[in-house]
Motif scaffolding. Sequence first.
Motif, mmCIF file in Angstrom:
data_model
loop_
_atom_site.group_PDB
_atom_site.id
_atom_site.type_symbol
_atom_site.label_atom_id
_atom_site.label_comp_id
_atom_site.label_asym_id
_atom_site.label_seq_id
_atom_site.Cartn_x
_atom_site.Cartn_y
_atom_site.Cartn_z
ATOM 1 N N ILE A 97 0.815 -1.282 -0.082
ATOM 2 C CA ILE A 97 0.142 0.034 -0.156
ATOM 3 C C ILE A 97 0.960 1.368 0.081
ATOM 4 O O ILE A 97 0.806 2.294 -0.665
ATOM 5 N N ARG A 98 1.874 1.230 0.949
ATOM 6 C CA ARG A 98 2.773 2.485 0.963
ATOM 7 C C ARG A 98 3.509 2.669 -0.321
ATOM 8 O O ARG A 98 3.619 3.647 -0.869
ATOM 9 N N ALA A 99 4.206 1.666 -1.128
ATOM 10 C CA ALA A 99 4.723 1.793 -2.295
ATOM 11 C C ALA A 99 3.683 2.329 -3.330
ATOM 12 O O ALA A 99 4.031 3.242 -4.214
ATOM 13 N N LEU A 100 2.675 1.851 -3.437
ATOM 14 C CA LEU A 100 1.718 2.265 -4.528
ATOM 15 C C LEU A 100 1.370 3.875 -4.040
ATOM 16 O O LEU A 100 1.260 4.660 -5.309
ATOM 17 N N THR A 101 0.994 4.164 -2.980
ATOM 18 C CA THR A 101 0.549 5.592 -2.794
ATOM 19 C C THR A 101 1.895 6.373 -3.067
ATOM 20 O O THR A 101 1.596 7.673 -3.205
ATOM 21 N N ALA A 102 2.971 5.897 -2.426
ATOM 22 C CA ALA A 102 4.229 7.071 -2.551
ATOM 23 C C ALA A 102 4.556 7.010 -4.103
ATOM 24 O O ALA A 102 4.735 8.064 -4.501
ATOM 25 N N ASP A 103 4.453 6.123 -4.884
ATOM 26 C CA ASP A 103 4.496 6.333 -6.504
ATOM 27 C C ASP A 103 3.682 7.232 -6.922
ATOM 28 O O ASP A 103 4.110 7.986 -7.943
ATOM 29 N N GLY A 123 1.778 9.531 -5.333
ATOM 30 C CA GLY A 123 1.732 10.781 -4.757
ATOM 31 C C GLY A 123 0.083 11.030 -4.015
ATOM 32 O O GLY A 123 -0.349 12.263 -4.078
ATOM 33 N N ALA A 124 -0.611 9.867 -4.007
ATOM 34 C CA ALA A 124 -1.808 9.878 -3.338
ATOM 35 C C ALA A 124 -2.032 9.808 -1.847
ATOM 36 O O ALA A 124 -1.436 8.619 -1.184
ATOM 37 N N ALA A 125 -2.596 10.821 -1.102
ATOM 38 C CA ALA A 125 -2.953 10.626 0.361
ATOM 39 C C ALA A 125 -3.976 9.854 0.537
ATOM 40 O O ALA A 125 -5.120 10.727 0.587
ATOM 41 N N LEU A 126 -4.262 8.694 0.684
ATOM 42 C CA LEU A 126 -5.410 8.128 0.811
ATOM 43 C C LEU A 126 -6.210 8.169 2.114
ATOM 44 O O LEU A 126 -5.715 8.132 3.155
ATOM 45 N N PRO A 127 -7.436 8.070 2.302
ATOM 46 C CA PRO A 127 -8.284 8.205 3.537
ATOM 47 C C PRO A 127 -7.903 6.995 4.155
ATOM 48 O O PRO A 127 -7.742 6.022 4.012
ATOM 49 N N ALA A 128 -7.870 7.328 5.628
ATOM 50 C CA ALA A 128 -7.453 6.089 6.791
ATOM 51 C C ALA A 128 -8.409 4.824 6.419
ATOM 52 O O ALA A 128 -7.754 3.864 6.662
ATOM 53 N N ASP A 173 -12.453 11.473 -4.607
ATOM 54 C CA ASP A 173 -11.875 13.037 -4.891
ATOM 55 C C ASP A 173 -10.939 13.398 -3.841
ATOM 56 O O ASP A 173 -11.527 13.726 -2.790
ATOM 57 N N LEU A 174 -9.845 13.133 -3.662
ATOM 58 C CA LEU A 174 -8.662 13.399 -2.705
ATOM 59 C C LEU A 174 -8.584 14.676 -2.329
ATOM 60 O O LEU A 174 -8.026 15.137 -1.133
ATOM 61 N N GLN A 175 -9.202 15.839 -3.104
ATOM 62 C CA GLN A 175 -9.113 17.157 -2.719
ATOM 63 C C GLN A 175 -10.199 17.227 -1.908
ATOM 64 O O GLN A 175 -10.197 18.637 -1.105
#
Length: 257
Positions: free
Chosen positions: A29-35, A37-42, A109-111
Amino acid sequence: MDWPLLIEFVRQRAPEFLAQLEGVPDASIRALTADRGAALPASYVEFLRRMGSHSGGWAPFGATLDPHFAAIVERLDQEDEDAPPSDRFFPVAIETDESMVALYDYYFDLQRVEGDDAPLVMLEAGVPYQWQTPVETHETFNERVTWSLFHRFQLRLCAEREAVTLGGTLRAGEGRAGLQQALVLLQRAGFEPALPPLGRVACLRAGGISVLARVNEDYELLTLLLGGDDRLSLNALADQLLAGLPGARRPSGPLEG
């Protein structure tokens, strides 16, 4: 969202379901979000940890929409310069029914992340992002998961079902106002939350009767799905709601699910 409470709710009704779940490792999960640049809801991250690889046949977005991590990764790997920016719109469920005229996938919609939750929108697969406007679903991830779990593991187990609707005239705020009116009536009748209430969703129980209240803001419509094993008690509650909620009615079409 209180995932331990949700899991315990399911455990009491279908412990065999929990044994089928397979989560995604934190490192993946960390690798995908870092790649991306997505800050996913907890709450979504916890969903992936608990059942992101296999959800035991439960389909929170619908039977043909795949919410699993592998499908999300595949969709992101296919994206090009015409795709939505994944740090703004991140896919959470992929449409798999290719017989449909248009295939709409669900995205965050991450904004508009609020706390551990975020609203869901739909985008059409295969259409350049700059040519389309995200379709609002008027629900958040937590709302979708909560009502879907309650429907799957509570209402569907009931032998009898009934429904009452209120609103639908497209007056802004009518759906949520109707929900508050209904909750007052239900609480006076002894109903208590079975799962934590959210802005457009409430799941309640009293004795042998369950109620799933859900607001559809596309139509400003409140739908109350009632379930139980005693038809007379269910009819009595429906009649009580019809009498106590001016403008309420029984829907003319088939019940959901």
